[in-house]
Design an enzyme around this catalytic site. Structure first.
Site, PDB file in Angstrom:
ATOM      1  CE1 TYR A  51     -12.384  17.845   6.633  1.00  0.00           C
ATOM      2  CE2 TYR A  51     -10.640  16.834   8.414  1.00  0.00           C
ATOM      3  CZ  TYR A  51     -10.941  17.327   6.943  1.00  0.00           C
ATOM      4  OH  TYR A  51      -9.786  17.398   6.081  1.00  0.00           O
ATOM      5  CG  ASP A  80     -16.120  24.502   9.626  1.00  0.00           C
ATOM      6  OD1 ASP A  80     -15.135  23.737   9.771  1.00  0.00           O
ATOM      7  OD2 ASP A  80     -16.818  24.897   8.551  1.00  0.00           O
ATOM      8  CE  LYS A 140     -17.987  20.371   2.815  1.00  0.00           C
ATOM      9  NZ  LYS A 140     -17.065  19.343   1.953  1.00  0.00           N
TER      10      LYS A 140
END
Ligand code: KE4
Length: 423
Positions: A143, A238, A266
């Site tokens: 994702y 990622d 994050k």
């Protein structure tokens, strides 16, 4: 037990789609009502009904120091007192960018944005601008946020061509998205052999954490590096989850594989909205206003978010990642033993401060394996653990997160609760 959460969820459902601001929070796949959180401190969250939980979600990753870490809260409060947004450069943007460059071997320059989605979307645009190519190779089950090109599902027949994974994404967009199974270097190679000269980027979670936890098999990341170099595509890591979590220098340091571009989020925002795309100088110099590739954002480099990110990284630099990894490994091992002793098939992979839980007889190496796991057992486990004060991600396709604030008592409490689960 969670009357106020239920009442709030009902009210939320009248004015927010699904009652939540991000779908997974609705707890639909585990047939539960979401807990509304009143506050959090260290390894604990407290819901609006006053119940305390050991938190293994950690806001999906950012809270690696634990919630409300005093140095982070203080930095944000001091920044807020100086004003919350200027729409102009501020010193902390430079300081945070310099820290990212210093920590990450694949990053010579970085651009701040406001989410992992925005960072991945911009990194893809940059790869396309640099190469003049359109195609993207991604891995099924990984994702990268909800920008259109990444919301692709495996098409029929030809394994590599994809179709939109959700309404609202034009087929023309995902037609440029190639798909291969995670950990399948042969499939990636086949994509490059067939489409190599048209592939702008291959993007990968260097440790997959959105299909449950699936570490890379030896040689997978190194093989992607070779393929990207061989065909002139950009390798994009990622690291929204792995960045500053699997090592202070991220997966690119841990696995010694040098991506061309890196996507972050994050942890680098310390719990405030931050995403970053960065990479080799020769590529980043294409980004406006230095280069022609347009990308912009009103709140990019927001002073409060920069202060939270800087305070977080400053403290992380002093932390013992190896000691935490050992504690998490011991916890994951014990959890697997407890569950298997109950006669249920359980795999509990772990790496650094991440742990997974698959109700499966065999190791999970890709999304197809993860889909075969027993979802009913996961739901049963989730519900009974939450009833005992253990707050897990409400999906079998997420990953357990541990902070430096988690104590041995927290682990013991979680294992004791697991021992009491009835399947
Ligand atoms: P955001 O746009 O949610 O900040 O980041 C998107 C993203 C990009 N890359 C990776 C590897 C990610 O894990 C994410 C977001 N992660 C999910 C949960 N694993 C966020 C939770 C949610 O969607 O509510």
């Amino acid at each position: 037990m969670d009357d106020i959460s239920r009442a709030l969820f009902e009210k939320a459902g009248t004015c927010i789609p699904g009652g939540v601001n991000s779908p997974v929070r609705a707890c639909r796949t585990v047939d539960s009502v979401p807990l509304f959180i009143a506050g959090a401190k260290g390894s604990r969250v407290t819901d609006v009904d006053g119940r305390d939980y050991v938190d293994f979600v950690l806001s999906w990753g950012p809270m690696i120091l634990g919630h409300a870490e005093p140095s982070v809260v203080d930095a944000v409060c001091r920044a807020a007192a100086r004003g919350t947004s200027f729409g102009a450069p501020c010193p902390d943007e430079v300081a945070l960018a310099e820290e990212l460059v210093s920590a990450l071997p694949g990053v010579d320059m970085a651009r701040m944005v406001n989410s992992g989605t925005e960072a991945a979307m911009s990194a893809l645009r940059l790869a396309r601008a640099v190469t003049g190519r359109d195609r993207l190779l991604k891995f099924i089950g990984c994702y990268h946020g909800h920008a259109d090109p990444f919301l692709a599902a495996a098409g029929s027949g030809v394994a590599t061509l994809s179709i939109p994974g959700t309404p609202g994404v034009p087929a023309a967009v995902t037609a440029n998205t190639l798909l291969a199974p995670y950990n399948d270097l042969g499939a990636a190679r086949a994509c490059f052999e067939r489409y190599g000269e048209t592939i702008a980027a291959v993007i990968v979670e260097p440790v997959a954490a959105n299909m449950g936890l699936v570490p890379p098999v030896p040689g997978f990341l190194e093989g992607l590096r070779e393929l990207a170099s061989q065909y002139g595509a950009l390798l994009v890591f990622d690291e929204v989850i792995t960045g500053f979590r699997v090592a202070y220098g991220g997966a690119q340091t841990r696995f010694a594989v040098d991506p061309d571009l890196t996507v972050l989020g994050k942890i680098v925002g310390g719990g405030l909205p931050v995403g970053v795309f960065g990479g080799k100088r020769c590529f980043m110099e294409h980004v406006a206003p230095q280069g022609p590739m347009y990308q912009a954002g009103t709140l990019s480099g927001n002073p409060l978010a920069m202060a939270a990110g800087l305070a977080t990284l400053c403290m992380l630099k002093t932390m013992d990642y190896s000691a935490l990894e050992d504690r998490v490994a011991a916890f994951a091992r014990a959890l697997g033993e407890i569950l298997r002793a109950k006669g249920v098939p359980a795999q509990t992979p772990c790496i650094a401060s991440l742990f997974g839980l698959f109700f499966s007889e065999r190791e999970v190496r890709c999304f197809a394996d993860a889909q075969l796991c027993d979802q009913k057992l996961f739901t049963c486990f989730y519900q009974q653990m939450r009833a005992q004060g253990i707050y897990l991600a409400p999906s079998a396709f997420e990953t357990g997160m541990v902070s430096f604030a988690h104590s041995d008592e927290d682990f013991a409490r979680a294992l004791d609760a697991a021992g009491k689960v009835r399947f």
